[in-house]
Design an enzyme around this catalytic site. Structure first.
Site, PDB file in Angstrom:
ATOM      1  N   CYS A  93       0.734  -1.156  -0.683  1.00 38.44           N
ATOM      2  CA  CYS A  93       0.012  -0.369  -0.335  1.00 38.44           C
ATOM      3  C   CYS A  93       0.953   1.078   0.444  1.00 38.44           C
ATOM      4  O   CYS A  93       2.147   1.406   0.679  1.00 38.44           O
ATOM      5  CB  CYS A  93      -0.638  -0.011   1.239  1.00 38.44           C
ATOM      6  SG  CYS A  93      -1.889  -1.022   1.307  1.00 38.44           S
ATOM      7  N   ARG A 104       5.167   0.199  -6.862  1.00 40.25           N
ATOM      8  CA  ARG A 104       4.739  -0.862  -4.928  1.00 40.25           C
ATOM      9  C   ARG A 104       3.933  -2.099  -5.034  1.00 40.25           C
ATOM     10  O   ARG A 104       3.927  -2.254  -4.732  1.00 40.25           O
ATOM     11  CB  ARG A 104       4.415   0.167  -3.785  1.00 40.25           C
ATOM     12  CG  ARG A 104       5.516   1.377  -3.030  1.00 40.25           C
ATOM     13  CD  ARG A 104       4.949   1.798  -2.521  1.00 40.25           C
ATOM     14  NE  ARG A 104       4.538   1.234  -1.244  1.00 40.25           N
ATOM     15  CZ  ARG A 104       5.523   1.787   0.673  1.00 40.25           C
ATOM     16  NH1 ARG A 104       6.638   1.919  -0.234  1.00 40.25           N
ATOM     17  NH2 ARG A 104       5.157   0.276   1.080  1.00 40.25           N
ATOM     18  N   TRP A 141      -3.021  -2.562  -1.591  1.00 43.05           N
ATOM     19  CA  TRP A 141      -3.181  -4.193  -1.947  1.00 43.05           C
ATOM     20  C   TRP A 141      -4.010  -4.628  -0.874  1.00 43.05           C
ATOM     21  O   TRP A 141      -3.645  -4.722   0.574  1.00 43.05           O
ATOM     22  CB  TRP A 141      -1.184  -4.412  -1.550  1.00 43.05           C
ATOM     23  CG  TRP A 141      -0.939  -5.108  -1.555  1.00 43.05           C
ATOM     24  CD1 TRP A 141      -0.569  -5.804  -2.816  1.00 43.05           C
ATOM     25  CD2 TRP A 141      -0.810  -6.752  -1.300  1.00 43.05           C
ATOM     26  NE1 TRP A 141      -0.286  -7.272  -3.340  1.00 43.05           N
ATOM     27  CE2 TRP A 141      -0.217  -7.825  -2.230  1.00 43.05           C
ATOM     28  CE3 TRP A 141      -0.763  -6.511   0.222  1.00 43.05           C
ATOM     29  CZ2 TRP A 141       0.274  -9.123  -2.112  1.00 43.05           C
ATOM     30  CZ3 TRP A 141       0.258  -8.248   0.995  1.00 43.05           C
ATOM     31  CH2 TRP A 141       0.265  -8.840  -0.815  1.00 43.05           C
ATOM     32  N   ASN A 183      -1.657   2.241   5.691  1.00 44.15           N
ATOM     33  CA  ASN A 183      -0.592   1.405   6.136  1.00 44.15           C
ATOM     34  C   ASN A 183      -0.763   0.156   7.219  1.00 44.15           C
ATOM     35  O   ASN A 183      -0.017   0.444   7.911  1.00 44.15           O
ATOM     36  CB  ASN A 183       0.169   1.992   5.100  1.00 44.15           C
ATOM     37  CG  ASN A 183       0.150   2.151   3.731  1.00 44.15           C
ATOM     38  OD1 ASN A 183      -0.728   2.058   3.285  1.00 44.15           O
ATOM     39  ND2 ASN A 183       1.670   2.699   3.453  1.00 44.15           N
ATOM     40  N   GLY A 184      -0.074  -1.152   6.637  1.00 43.40           N
ATOM     41  CA  GLY A 184      -0.286  -2.125   7.063  1.00 43.40           C
ATOM     42  C   GLY A 184      -1.275  -2.969   7.803  1.00 43.40           C
ATOM     43  O   GLY A 184      -1.988  -3.072   7.172  1.00 43.40           O
ATOM     44  N   GLU A 187      16.241 -18.721  -7.985  1.00 37.72           N
ATOM     45  CA  GLU A 187      16.084 -17.394  -8.057  1.00 37.72           C
ATOM     46  C   GLU A 187      15.483 -17.612  -9.104  1.00 37.72           C
ATOM     47  O   GLU A 187      14.453 -16.456  -9.915  1.00 37.72           O
ATOM     48  CB  GLU A 187      17.120 -16.665  -7.829  1.00 37.72           C
ATOM     49  CG  GLU A 187      17.350 -15.029  -8.470  1.00 37.72           C
ATOM     50  CD  GLU A 187      15.984 -14.673  -6.983  1.00 37.72           C
ATOM     51  OE1 GLU A 187      15.683 -14.818  -6.805  1.00 37.72           O
ATOM     52  OE2 GLU A 187      16.362 -13.139  -8.190  1.00 37.72           O
ATOM     53  N   LYS A 197      11.469 -16.039 -10.525  1.00 38.36           N
ATOM     54  CA  LYS A 197      11.618 -14.829 -11.696  1.00 38.36           C
ATOM     55  C   LYS A 197      10.333 -15.052 -12.258  1.00 38.36           C
ATOM     56  O   LYS A 197       9.326 -14.299 -12.342  1.00 38.36           O
ATOM     57  CB  LYS A 197      12.536 -14.972 -12.083  1.00 38.36           C
ATOM     58  CG  LYS A 197      14.207 -13.439 -11.498  1.00 38.36           C
ATOM     59  CD  LYS A 197      13.559 -11.972 -11.242  1.00 38.36           C
ATOM     60  CE  LYS A 197      12.877 -11.774  -9.804  1.00 38.36           C
ATOM     61  NZ  LYS A 197      13.906 -11.861  -8.803  1.00 38.36           N
ATOM     62  N   GLU A 205       6.909 -15.039 -11.079  1.00 36.83           N
ATOM     63  CA  GLU A 205       6.156 -14.128 -10.651  1.00 36.83           C
ATOM     64  C   GLU A 205       6.123 -12.485 -11.704  1.00 36.83           C
ATOM     65  O   GLU A 205       5.401 -11.861 -11.809  1.00 36.83           O
ATOM     66  CB  GLU A 205       7.184 -13.010  -9.676  1.00 36.83           C
ATOM     67  CG  GLU A 205       8.365 -12.313 -10.012  1.00 36.83           C
ATOM     68  CD  GLU A 205       8.805 -11.587  -8.505  1.00 36.83           C
ATOM     69  OE1 GLU A 205      10.718 -11.825  -8.641  1.00 36.83           O
ATOM     70  OE2 GLU A 205       8.873 -11.296  -7.636  1.00 36.83           O
ATOM     71  N   HIS A 227      14.213 -37.574  -7.514  1.00 33.32           N
ATOM     72  CA  HIS A 227      13.353 -37.935  -6.343  1.00 33.32           C
ATOM     73  C   HIS A 227      11.677 -37.500  -6.459  1.00 33.32           C
ATOM     74  O   HIS A 227      11.198 -36.830  -5.038  1.00 33.32           O
ATOM     75  CB  HIS A 227      13.740 -37.325  -5.275  1.00 33.32           C
ATOM     76  CG  HIS A 227      14.843 -38.155  -4.426  1.00 33.32           C
ATOM     77  ND1 HIS A 227      15.415 -39.607  -4.667  1.00 33.32           N
ATOM     78  CD2 HIS A 227      16.990 -37.695  -4.973  1.00 33.32           C
ATOM     79  CE1 HIS A 227      17.071 -39.881  -3.974  1.00 33.32           C
ATOM     80  NE2 HIS A 227      17.650 -38.650  -4.778  1.00 33.32           N
ATOM     81  N   LYS A 275       5.867  -4.695  -4.203  1.00 34.73           N
ATOM     82  CA  LYS A 275       7.076  -3.839  -3.764  1.00 34.73           C
ATOM     83  C   LYS A 275       8.236  -4.275  -2.405  1.00 34.73           C
ATOM     84  O   LYS A 275       9.523  -5.583  -2.541  1.00 34.73           O
ATOM     85  CB  LYS A 275       7.835  -3.010  -4.612  1.00 34.73           C
ATOM     86  CG  LYS A 275       9.803  -2.413  -4.826  1.00 34.73           C
ATOM     87  CD  LYS A 275       9.793  -3.818  -5.790  1.00 34.73           C
ATOM     88  CE  LYS A 275      11.970  -3.285  -5.961  1.00 34.73           C
ATOM     89  NZ  LYS A 275      12.693  -4.617  -6.174  1.00 34.73           N
TER      90      LYS A 275
HETATM   91  O1  M6R Z   1      13.330  -6.242   0.116  1.00 32.39           O
HETATM   92  P1  M6R Z   1      12.771  -7.160   0.406  1.00 32.39           P
HETATM   93  O2  M6R Z   1      15.126  -7.789   0.134  1.00 32.39           O
HETATM   94  O3  M6R Z   1      13.067  -7.998   1.580  1.00 32.39           O
HETATM   95  O4  M6R Z   1      11.974  -8.143  -0.337  1.00 32.39           O
HETATM   96  C1  M6R Z   1      12.007 -10.038  -0.552  1.00 32.39           C
HETATM   97  C2  M6R Z   1      10.905 -10.084  -1.195  1.00 32.39           C
HETATM   98  O5  M6R Z   1       9.772  -9.456  -0.770  1.00 32.39           O
HETATM   99  C3  M6R Z   1      11.287  -9.913  -2.475  1.00 32.39           C
HETATM  100  O6  M6R Z   1      12.264 -10.296  -2.878  1.00 32.39           O
HETATM  101  C4  M6R Z   1      10.373 -10.415  -3.367  1.00 32.39           C
HETATM  102  O7  M6R Z   1      10.856 -11.606  -3.734  1.00 32.39           O
HETATM  103  C5  M6R Z   1      10.559  -9.882  -4.945  1.00 32.39           C
HETATM  104  N1  M6R Z   1       9.668  -9.892  -5.544  1.00 32.39           N
HETATM  105  C6  M6R Z   1      11.974 -11.044  -5.914  1.00 32.39           C
HETATM  106  O8  M6R Z   1      11.232 -10.528  -6.886  1.00 32.39           O
END
Ligand code: M6R
Length: 589
Positions: free
Chosen positions: A2, A27, A71, A95-96, A462, A466, A469, A485, A584
């Site tokens: 948010c 965000r 969000w 927010n929160g 990773e 990527k 997401e 396995h 974000k």
């Molecule tokens: O800001 P942070 O590094 O703590 O964020 C952690 C994850 O939320 C962040 O890496 C998320 O997995 C990304 N969207 C990955 O691309």
């Protein structure tokens, strides 16, 4: 997650609120709204979807308003659940998460109050109305004392003079002075025009009124220092690239160069170097991409310094009653420095006696107030939700720590092996468009698998994250030996499998997994620095990486995987900068 914006000043608030919300779009959010104070009370506009849906509110008159991108956490994404929430004479954005909102709602319902939304946030407006005795700040303090959980709040009142009231606990909130008025926001880009900015700490309040900002705690008025301003507040620009994600990938060489630290050479890190000398155990806590950089760090630290490293997802660490032995160093890795789970894990580690070092990309972020030491990656602001350059920067810094730890323990490790990484990453980037030839195969797949052994395992994880997401393809990353396995059952005709293979000693072992995939009709994309492997018949396509110190190779091998995710997302018509449902920085638990 948010976003909040508030304005009180000489000019109409609505265009400023909409502009601020646009700057917070990166965000991640699913609905947006603004409220502007007019002669007849509040004018409220809310839309499900993008901020552009609020354009029709631009002509509203009134120099005081608040806006929000939501969000969804409690209640579906919809207009009725979008903020601001209005009750009585109060308008609120939040927010929160208010953790005790259910019991507070019951209390309000018992008084006959009705709720217009399913959110936890609306309770704040109801409580303000209940505790209002003519002094809004006093009412806000009383309400905050009743809330459990996290909040950044901006509040406006329909009577009295134009004013904004803000509060913060465990969710960022800044206020500032611009040429035409005063601003409140959850993030700096929203208020880039402010010449002066102040960051609220937990438990602080601010009142923005009559061209002046005053700060308070529950006890009384306080003075605050201005925030130091760096490049972080720059208004994000794509600089000619189609998307922020692509631009940020091309910034990887600079982000690596700016994040390498020769700890031995740099006297600024003297105290941290002393801690390294005493460190006997390391625990790493992080989420998502940052967790993957922790896995890469484990390989490097254990190999170079022979210190045991445990890597735990932060949301698990906080609930697993962690054992923290004497001389434990905890590395809390977070690009944003605001991830709620990582903040909680770092706090717990500190309470249990660990020395906590934060690895973060954002100056003055919340994690910097928890940690004993702050180690900044200098990747520059990252706008795309999918982390790219910040991951490479984290690896650069964590590899630097591995080298420093090895040196502190009297073991041989050369910082020189790291100095070449910026230029090798530039070479790797120069070839990323090549990956486009496999994109149609991936874009039409039902599922995709990424495998790697040893140091390559983190790149597999990773690469998979990527892809899922931003392209929304189901995908998993595994240690290569795990395929047989269980996951092998899912490999069929044309199933794409990405094998990352940069560790010579493990080459034949990983190639066994490649052969098993090939035998079942799967299509292997091999990402390797060993040219002869690329020619094997089991390999459908390959990406050849420049040679580098094997232990550090994930910093390069992840680049074609980031590119694969990017081009696949674009091919499928997705916006890679704003993936659905994601934010974000994840500031809620
Ligand atoms: O800001 P942070 O590094 O703590 O964020 C952690 C994850 O939320 C962040 O890496 C998320 O997995 C990304 N969207 C990955 O691309």
């Amino acid at each position: 997650m948010c976003g909040i914006i508030g304005y009180v000043g000489k000019e109409p608030a609505a265009p400023k609120l909409i502009l601020g919300l646009k700057r917070l779009e990166y965000r991640g959010y699913d609905s947006a709204g603004i409220a502007v104070r007019g002669k007849e009370g509040f004018s409220v506009y809310k839309r499900k979807g993008r901020v552009s849906g609020l354009e029709s509110a631009k002509d509203l008159t009134g120099g005081c308003g608040i806006g929000h991108t939501r969000w969804a956490t409690h209640g579906e994404p919809s207009e009725r659940n979008a903020h601001p929430h209005i009750y009585g004479k109060f308008a609120v954005v939040h927010n929160g998460i208010i953790e005790n909102y259910r019991e507070l709602k019951e209390e309000c319902r018992a008084r006959g109050e009705e709720f217009a939304s399913d959110t936890d946030s609306e309770i704040v407006a109801h409580l303000l109305a209940f505790y209002d005795g003519g002094n809004v700040l006093a009412a806000l303090k009383t309400v905050c004392a009743r809330l459990k959980g996290s909040y950044a709040l901006a509040v406006m009142c329909s009577d009295g003079e134009d004013a904004l009231y803000v509060a913060r606990r465990k969710s960022p909130m800044i206020v500032g002075k611009g040429e035409t008025g005063l601003y409140a926001a959850s993030d700096v880009p929203a208020v880039a025009e402010c010449g002066e900015l102040y960051s609220l700490a937990d438990g602080e309040f601010a009142v923005l009124k009559g061209g002046d900002i005053r700060f308070y705690t529950a006890e009384g008025e306080i003075r605050k220092e201005k925030m130091a301003r760096g490049s972080a507040e720059d208004i994000p620009e794509k600089g000619g690239y189609a998307h922020f994600m692509l631009k940020e990938m091309y910034e990887i060489p600079a982000s690596i160069a700016n994040s390498l630290v020769d700890f031995e050479e740099n006297s600024r890190f003297l105290a941290f170097n002393i801690v390294l000398c005493h460190t006997e155990y390391i625990q790493i806590v992080a989420c998502g991409t940052a967790y993957h950089s922790g896995i890469a760090a484990k390989y490097a630290i254990e190999r170079l310094a022979r210190i045991p490293v445990e890597v735990t997802v932060a949301s698990e660490y906080r609930y697993c009653n962690p054992i923290v032995k004497e001389n434990t160093l905890v590395l809390a890795i977070s690009q944003s420095g605001e991830t709620a789970d990582t903040l909680a894990a770092a706090t717990l580690a500190k309470e249990r006696g660990a020395t906590v070092a934060a690895v973060t990309n954002v100056r003055d972020s919340s994690i910097t107030r928890i940690a004993h030491f702050v180690l900044y990656t200098n990747a520059g602001r990252e706008i795309a939700v999918a982390a790219t350059k910040s991951f490479n920067a984290q690896l650069a810094l964590l590899y630097s720590i591995a080298v420093a730890l090895a040196t502190a323990k009297g073991r041989a490790a050369r910082f020189e092996a790291l100095r070449v990484l910026p230029s090798l990453s530039a070479q790797t980037l120069a070839g990323i468009e090549e990956i486009k030839k496999v994109v149609p195969l991936f874009a039409e797949a039902d599922s995709v698998y990424f495998i790697g052994r040893g140091a390559d395992h983190c790149a597999a994880l990773e690469g998979s994250l990527k892809l899922k997401e931003i392209s929304y393809l189901p995908s998993e990353g595994y240690p290569a030996g795990e395929l047989k396995h269980g996951t092998l059952a899912l490999i069929g005709e044309k199933t794409p499998v990405v094998a990352i293979l940069t560790q010579r000693a493990l080459a034949e072992k990983t190639m066994n997994a490649v052969s098993e995939v090939y035998a079942r009709g799967g299509k292997v994309l091999l990402v390797t620095n060993i040219p002869e492997l690329a020619a094997r018949e089991e390999v459908f396509e390959s990406v050849l990486l420049p040679a580098c110190e094997e232990l550090f190779s994930p910093i390069l091998s992840v680049i074609p995987l980031q590119a694969l995710a990017y081009y696949t997302a674009v091919f499928r018509g997705n916006d890679p900068d704003k993936p659905r449902n994601l934010a974000k920085s994840v500031t809620v638990e």
